[in-house]
Design an enzyme around this catalytic site. Structure first.
Site, short mmCIF file in Angstrom:
data_model
loop_
_atom_site.label_atom_id
_atom_site.label_comp_id
_atom_site.label_asym_id
_atom_site.label_seq_id
_atom_site.Cartn_x
_atom_site.Cartn_y
_atom_site.Cartn_z
N SER A 6 63.24 51.41 80.09
CA SER A 6 63.27 50.22 80.94
C SER A 6 64.66 49.61 81.05
O SER A 6 65.46 49.73 80.13
CB SER A 6 62.33 49.14 80.38
OG SER A 6 61.00 49.56 80.47
N GLU A 7 64.94 48.99 82.19
CA GLU A 7 66.23 48.31 82.40
C GLU A 7 65.95 46.90 82.91
O GLU A 7 64.83 46.62 83.35
CB GLU A 7 67.06 49.09 83.43
CG GLU A 7 67.42 50.48 82.95
CD GLU A 7 68.13 51.29 84.02
OE1 GLU A 7 68.24 50.80 85.16
OE2 GLU A 7 68.55 52.41 83.71
N ASN A 62 64.53 47.31 86.34
CA ASN A 62 63.32 48.11 86.60
C ASN A 62 62.53 48.42 85.34
O ASN A 62 63.04 48.94 84.38
CB ASN A 62 63.67 49.41 87.33
CG ASN A 62 64.68 50.25 86.56
OD1 ASN A 62 65.88 50.07 86.66
ND2 ASN A 62 64.19 51.18 85.75
N ASP A 74 52.50 59.38 78.55
CA ASP A 74 51.11 59.82 78.52
C ASP A 74 50.59 59.84 77.08
O ASP A 74 49.53 59.30 76.77
CB ASP A 74 50.99 61.26 79.07
CG ASP A 74 50.70 61.27 80.56
OD1 ASP A 74 50.73 62.37 81.15
OD2 ASP A 74 50.44 60.19 81.12
N GLY A 113 52.17 58.48 74.49
CA GLY A 113 52.41 57.16 73.91
C GLY A 113 51.26 56.22 74.18
O GLY A 113 50.95 55.34 73.38
N GLU A 155 54.54 50.22 77.71
CA GLU A 155 54.13 51.61 77.91
C GLU A 155 53.23 51.77 79.11
O GLU A 155 52.31 52.58 79.12
CB GLU A 155 53.50 52.18 76.65
CG GLU A 155 54.58 52.47 75.64
CD GLU A 155 54.13 53.33 74.49
OE1 GLU A 155 53.48 54.36 74.74
OE2 GLU A 155 54.45 52.96 73.35
#
Lengths: 240, 402
Positions: free
Chosen positions: B145-146, B149, B259, B261, B382
């Protein structure tokens, strides 16, 4: 662990059906000590033994997951299991010790369901072996064992010759959690199955349980204002 | 219908005693028990303190590492426990029941950090980046993640350019769990902007490292014992050998990692939900009102029943997803369903648990308020619940495509 204990309606014992059984805490400490001795290379092999019905194999497998090498399940069920007490178990352990040519028997000092504190002592007597009971420290020195025992007066240190019987007290060690790899390894370790008759042991009990009752309900206390009141009340109910 | 029956049949062959779903295999039961014992004795008593003081459970993580819990699926040759994903799910659930934050650390290390390296790494990368992270001495993190986004993972603006024998990374990653406590990260950066999401690659970066700095720790609502912060990359240089998987496969690696996770997070949510239910059910026996324990009141009974159904159904979805993964069958849809169901069960149970406890549920003397706060994140990270619904619908529509 937090199950409420219920007495059977016919007062013949405590309800055990459907209650989850786990290893006696003092026996966990005994298993831990045995595994530690093996890790220090002071003993060659640790055999976990339990007497009882089929469910007992789960407990043996937990001992294997803690590091014991193999297990022996002495199958006792039904009426024999209900009547089984320290004497019968000691006879079984004594017979097994001879058969396996054991040099040490390590048990929990007592079981927390019956609090008998007899099995270790009886086993030693049947075998005519020395005993180190209520052990809070165990050191192997050649063919001898130094045992520090917890007694009412403090700590007593004794030296006994092997083969010997030791019973584990609370402060002997902190049992390890079974690691996941060891649980995997335990799957492959063997648990032998046998009956008391195979060891020539008779399971007849010399003890008859007459009755089991719950402890009396605790009554509410009474508060008094002065010492005179206290003395008067104690006189009135016949205490003094 | 055919697809579902087929899947069930395959589950049965993968794990025989689950044909009745009445009992787990003996080894899994033992594993669950050892984790449960650890959670009850070592995590439960300190979870409140860890939460209040935002303390990372370093010692507990080391102890869990010694038990094999920090690397459940990793083969024994690499230092792991060599067990399957069902065992992993059980472990995370039991640990989370004791402490939601610790469960999160376990899940991130296993699924998000070790997971992609195990699947996409070279043998040398596995030895270098997995083995030291199996003992609990070191934990890893996952940086996708940023600030610009989260759900829109394909829009990664962190860039990686090649300079000689090095990759040079620049950009900022946000919301990174374990950041302040990690010794390495799997990080995603764009290597070819023109290829859009097919131009993202995955990299392994040790921490600390020149050019990589950490932002301030976020002050979170829940799972406060974990550290969450930005990762800031300013001309961060790493050897070429630190690329994970082929160039341009970063997005695929991220999606496949998430998936798996999701099964981990579903398990964490289950643990928190179960803890909330345990708290409420226990209270229902003890608290009296109108002359009787409140458990005798239908209003309370209905709540407890709804909580129990929510947890158990989410649990079965989670086990199914894990079993499908273990049987090497597709599990994307089931993992998304599990994560969605379990996270919503956790927030539901957290909420109702406070309600059952009344005023006591609102104060820190009882753990209900911590479960409520810990549960909330499971619907977000997640993959938000909204993303899970898109994943499920996408898979479903594919099955029904004419």
């Amino acid at each position: 662990e937090n199950t409420k204990i219920r007495v059977k309606p016919d007062h013949s014992g405590v309800v055990t059906d459907g209650v989850k059984h786990s290893m006696n805490p003092f026996c966990e400490i005994a298993v831990e000590e045995a595994v530690k001795l093996k890790e220090k290379k002071l003993i060659k092999e640790v055999v976990a033994v339990s007497c009882g019905p089929t469910q007992v194999t789960e407990t043996i497998r937990t001992a294997l997951a803690m590091g014991c090498d193999r297990g022996i399940h002495v199958e006792v069920s039904g009426k024999d299991y209900e009547a089984m007490g320290p004497l019968q178990i000691s006879k079984i352990f004594a017979a097994l010790a001879k058969k396996e040519e054991a040099s040490l028997i390590i048990l929990g000092k007592q079981a927390i369901d019956d609090d008998c504190n007899q099995t270790g002592q009886m086993t030693a007597a049947l075998l005519d072996w020395p005993q180190g009971t209520f052990a809070s420290e165990v050191t192997i020195d050649g063919e001898k064992v130094k045992v520090v025992r917890e007694i009412d007066g403090g700590l007593e240190t004794i030296k006994i010759s092997m083969p010997a019987v030791l019973t584990a007290d609370l402060r002997l060690n902190t049992p390890r959690y079974a690691t996941l790899p060891n649980i995997m390894k335990a799957k492959k370790k063997k648990i032998a199955n046998m009956k008391p008759a195979d060891l020539g042991v008779d399971m007849v009990s010399r003890v008859e349980v007459l009755r089991v009752d719950e402890p009396p309900t605790r009554l509410a206390g009474v508060k008094v204002e002065t010492v005179d009141d206290l003395v008067a009340k104690l006189r009135a109910n016949g205490t003094i | 219908m055919v697809v579902i029956l087929e899947a069930l049949g395959l589950c049965v062959s993968g794990c025989r005693s689950l044909s009745s779903l009445a009992e787990l295999p003996e080894m899994h039961q033992m594993m669950r028990q050892t984790c449960r014992d650890y959670a009850d004795r070592e995590l439960g008593p300190i979870a409140g303190k860890l939460d209040k003081e935002h303390l990372f459970p370093g010692q507990q993580v080391r102890e869990l590492g010694a038990m094999g819990v920090m690397a459940v699926e990793v083969p024994e040759e690499l230092g792991g426990a060599g067990m399957d994903y069902l065992a992993y799910s059980l472990a995370v659930e039991e640990i989370s029941r004791g402490c939601g934050s610790t469960g999160c650390v376990v899940s991130v290390n296993n699924s998000l950090y070790i997971g992609p390296i195990l699947k996409f790494g070279t043998q040398k990368q596995k030895e270098q980046w997995i083995t030291p992270f199996t003992t609990g001495e070191k934990v890893g993190c996952f940086a996708l993640s940023e600030p610009g986004n989260g759900s829109d993972a394909g829009a990664a603006s962190t860039l990686a350019r090649q300079e000689g024998e090095e990759w040079v990374l620049n950009g900022t990653k946000a919301w990174i769990t374990n950041s302040w406590d990690a010794s390495a990260t799997v990080i995603f950066a764009t290597t070819d902007k023109s290829l859009k999401h097919k131009g993202i690659s995955a990299f392994l970066v040790p921490m600390p490292h020149p050019g990589l700095s950490l932002g301030k720790k976020e002050d979170k609502l829940g799972i406060r014992a974990t550290s969450t912060a930005n990762l800031i990359l300013e001309d961060c240089r790493i050897p070429l050998g630190n690329m994970l998987g082929p160039r341009g496969s970063g997005f695929k690696i991220a999606m496949q990692t998430l998936d798996s996770g999701r099964i981990g997070i579903a398990s964490q949510a289950l643990g928190i939900a179960q803890a909330a239910l345990d708290c409420a059910a226990d209270y229902a026996h003890k608290r009296t009102a109108f002359g009787n324990p409140i458990g005798k009141l239908q209003a309370i009974q209905f709540k407890l029943a709804d909580m129990a159904v929510a947890v158990e159904s989410a649990r079965l979805l989670t086990w199914k997803a894990a079993m499908l993964k273990d049987a090497k069958k597709p599990f994307t849809k089931e993992a998304a369903m599990a994560k969605l169901a379990a996270s919503e069960a956790a927030t539901f149970c957290g909420h109702q648990s406070i309600q059952v406890l009344g005023g006591m549920g609102y104060v820190t003397d009882m753990p209900a308020e911590r479960h409520y706060r810990d549960a909330r994140i499971t619907e977000i990270y997640e993959g938000t619940s909204e993303i899970q619904r898109l994943v499920i619908a996408g898979q479903l529509l594919k099955e029904y495509a004419p």
